[in-house]
Motif scaffolding. Structure first.
Motif, PDB file in Angstrom:
ATOM      1  N   PRO A  96       0.797  -1.237   0.000  1.00  0.00           N
ATOM      2  CA  PRO A  96       0.000   0.000   0.000  1.00  0.00           C
ATOM      3  C   PRO A  96       0.824   1.279   0.000  1.00  0.00           C
ATOM      4  O   PRO A  96       0.367   2.312  -0.492  1.00  0.00           O
ATOM      5  CB  PRO A  96      -0.846  -0.121   1.283  1.00  0.00           C
ATOM      6  N   ASP A  97       2.053   1.230   0.543  1.00  0.00           N
ATOM      7  CA  ASP A  97       2.876   2.444   0.552  1.00  0.00           C
ATOM      8  C   ASP A  97       3.256   2.887  -0.859  1.00  0.00           C
ATOM      9  O   ASP A  97       3.536   4.070  -1.099  1.00  0.00           O
ATOM     10  CB  ASP A  97       4.157   2.213   1.362  1.00  0.00           C
ATOM     11  N   ARG A  98       3.272   1.938  -1.781  1.00  0.00           N
ATOM     12  CA  ARG A  98       3.620   2.279  -3.168  1.00  0.00           C
ATOM     13  C   ARG A  98       2.558   3.190  -3.801  1.00  0.00           C
ATOM     14  O   ARG A  98       2.874   4.006  -4.668  1.00  0.00           O
ATOM     15  CB  ARG A  98       3.736   1.007  -4.007  1.00  0.00           C
ATOM     16  N   ALA A  99       1.309   3.012  -3.373  1.00  0.00           N
ATOM     17  CA  ALA A  99       0.228   3.819  -3.950  1.00  0.00           C
ATOM     18  C   ALA A  99       0.462   5.298  -3.699  1.00  0.00           C
ATOM     19  O   ALA A  99       0.272   6.133  -4.588  1.00  0.00           O
ATOM     20  CB  ALA A  99      -1.117   3.384  -3.363  1.00  0.00           C
ATOM     21  N   GLY A 100       0.892   5.651  -2.489  1.00  0.00           N
ATOM     22  CA  GLY A 100       1.162   7.048  -2.175  1.00  0.00           C
ATOM     23  C   GLY A 100       2.320   7.601  -2.975  1.00  0.00           C
ATOM     24  O   GLY A 100       2.279   8.754  -3.430  1.00  0.00           O
ATOM     25  N   ALA A 101       3.355   6.786  -3.181  1.00  0.00           N
ATOM     26  CA  ALA A 101       4.515   7.232  -3.968  1.00  0.00           C
ATOM     27  C   ALA A 101       4.116   7.503  -5.414  1.00  0.00           C
ATOM     28  O   ALA A 101       4.601   8.460  -6.037  1.00  0.00           O
ATOM     29  CB  ALA A 101       5.622   6.186  -3.901  1.00  0.00           C
ATOM     30  N   VAL A 102       3.245   6.672  -5.963  1.00  0.00           N
ATOM     31  CA  VAL A 102       2.770   6.867  -7.331  1.00  0.00           C
ATOM     32  C   VAL A 102       1.993   8.172  -7.451  1.00  0.00           C
ATOM     33  O   VAL A 102       2.213   8.977  -8.369  1.00  0.00           O
ATOM     34  CB  VAL A 102       1.889   5.672  -7.769  1.00  0.00           C
TER      35      VAL A 102
END
Length: 304
Positions: A96-102
Motif C-alpha cells: 500500500p505504501d507504493r500507492a502514495g509514492a505513485v
C-alpha cells in the motif's frame, strides 16, 4: 498531443506504469510496482487500449503507447483513464505504501497542468486544483486517516462537480458538514437533534465541543474576539444551508432556473471543508485522541 496533459505527465506515467528499467538493478527503486511486459499489456487492456510490446522493450513500448493515446481524438479521456487506473489503491494491495509514492510522483507532473489526484473512499479522483484549494487539502488528508464512509462519499461527490454541476457540489458541501456533525455526536454518545438539518446539527455539536458563543471561561482580553469567531461558525453554516436550499439540487431544479456560478460552489466547498476540519480537530483535542476509523455515521445513536 493531448491538449490537457503535458509531455511531463506522459513521462511520469511511463515511470509509474513500468516501474523502472530493470527489476533488481542497482538503480533507484521503482516508483510504484515493477510490471513485466505481459502485465503492462494487461494494464493497458484494462484501460481499453490494445497495446503490444512485440520486439520492443517495456519502457519504449509504453512510451509510444502513451504518446499514441494522447494524440488520439479522445486522447485526454484515454490519458485520464490511465491515470486513474495506475493511481487506484487496489493496484497496490500487497504494497500500500507504493500507492502514495505513485500519486506523489504523478501530482508533481500534474501540478503545472492545474490538476491533482486525490483518493476518497478508496477511489482515485482527478480534480482541478482550483476545485479543492488549499483549504480543503488538509481536510482530504484527514479523511485518509479517519475513513468516515459517509463523509468521504460527500467530498468525493463534491470535488469533481464544481464546474460541471455546481448545484450538486453545493448540496454535497452541506451534506459534508452534516455527516461530520453526526459522526461527532455519535462518538460523543449523544442523540441526534430533532432537527437534523445542518443548522440543527451544528448547534448540537457546539456546546459539547465547547464552541458555544455563550461560554463563560474566556480570557477577558480575547473574549469578544473569540465570541465573534464562534458566532461566525453558525453564520457560515446557515449560509451553506441556505445556499443548498435556494441554489443546490437537494429539492430539485426548476426548469429555466439560473445556474450557480462555480466560484460560489467552490466557496461553499472550501467553507465546508474548513469548518469540518475545525470540528474534527476540536473533537480530537478535547478527547485527547484521534477520531477512530470506521465511525459509521448511519448507526443508531445511543440513548441518554
Amino acid at each position: 498531443m493531448s491538449e490537457r496533459f503535458s509531455p511531463f505527465v506522459i513521462k511520469a506515467l511511463v515511470d509509474v506504469i513500468t516501474g523502472g528499467i530493470n527489476q533488481g538493478s542497482d538503480s533507484a527503486p521503482p516508483i510504484g510496482i515493477y510490471r513485466s511486459g505481459p502485465k503492462i499489456e494487461q494494464f493497458f487492456l484494462d484501460c481499453g487500449i490494445d497495446m503490444r510490446i512485440g520486439m520492443s522493450s517495456r519502457v519504449p513500448a509504453t512510451t509510444n503507447c502513451l504518446r499514441e493515446a494522447a494524440a488520439h481524438w479522445d486522447g485526454d479521456e484515454k490519458i485520464k483513464r490511465i491515470i486513474l487506473k495506475v493511481s487506484d489503491p487496489r493496484e497496490y494491495l500487497a504494497e500500500p505504501d507504493r500507492a502514495g509514492a505513485v500519486r506523489d510522483h504523478l501530482n508533481l507532473a500534474l501540478k503545472a497542468d492545474g490538476l491533482a489526484i486525490t483518493v476518497v473512499s478508496g477511489k482515485a479522483h482527478l480534480v482541478e486544483r482550483q476545485s479543492t484549494g488549499m483549504i480543503v487539502e488538509p481536510f482530504i488528508s484527514k479523511l485518509k486517516t479517519l475513513d468516515f464512509d459517509t463523509v468521504q462519499i460527500e467530498i468525493a461527490r463534491a470535488l469533481p462537480n464544481v464546474s460541471d454541476d455546481p448545484e450538486d457540489a453545493v448540496t454535497a458541501a452541506c451534506s459534508l458538514v452534516e455527516a461530520v456533525c453526526r459522526s461527532i455526536l455519535l462518538e460523543l454518545a449523544l442523540p441526534l437533534p430533532a432537527k437534523r438539518d445542518v443548522d440543527g446539527l451544528i448547534k448540537a455539536v457546539q456546546e459539547p465541543l465547547n464552541l458555544s458563543p455563550g461560554r463563560t471561561d474566556l480570557p477577558p482580553e480575547i473574549e469578544q474576539d473569540v465570541r465573534q469567531i464562534l458566532s461566525g461558525l453558525t453564520s457560515v453554516v446557515k449560509g451553506i444551508g441556505a445556499l443548498r436550499t435556494h441554489g443546490g439540487d437537494a429539492h430539485g431544479r426548476s426548469k429555466g432556473a439560473a445556474r450557480l456560478d462555480p466560484r460560489v460552489a467552490r466557496l461553499a466547498i472550501n467553507a465546508a471543508g474548513s469548518l469540518s476540519l475545525f470540528l474534527i480537530e476540536t473533537w480530537e483535542k478535547q478527547q485527547h485522541r484521534a477520531l477512530p476509523q470506521h465511525a459509521l455515521p448511519d448507526r443508531e445513536p445511543l440513548e441518554e
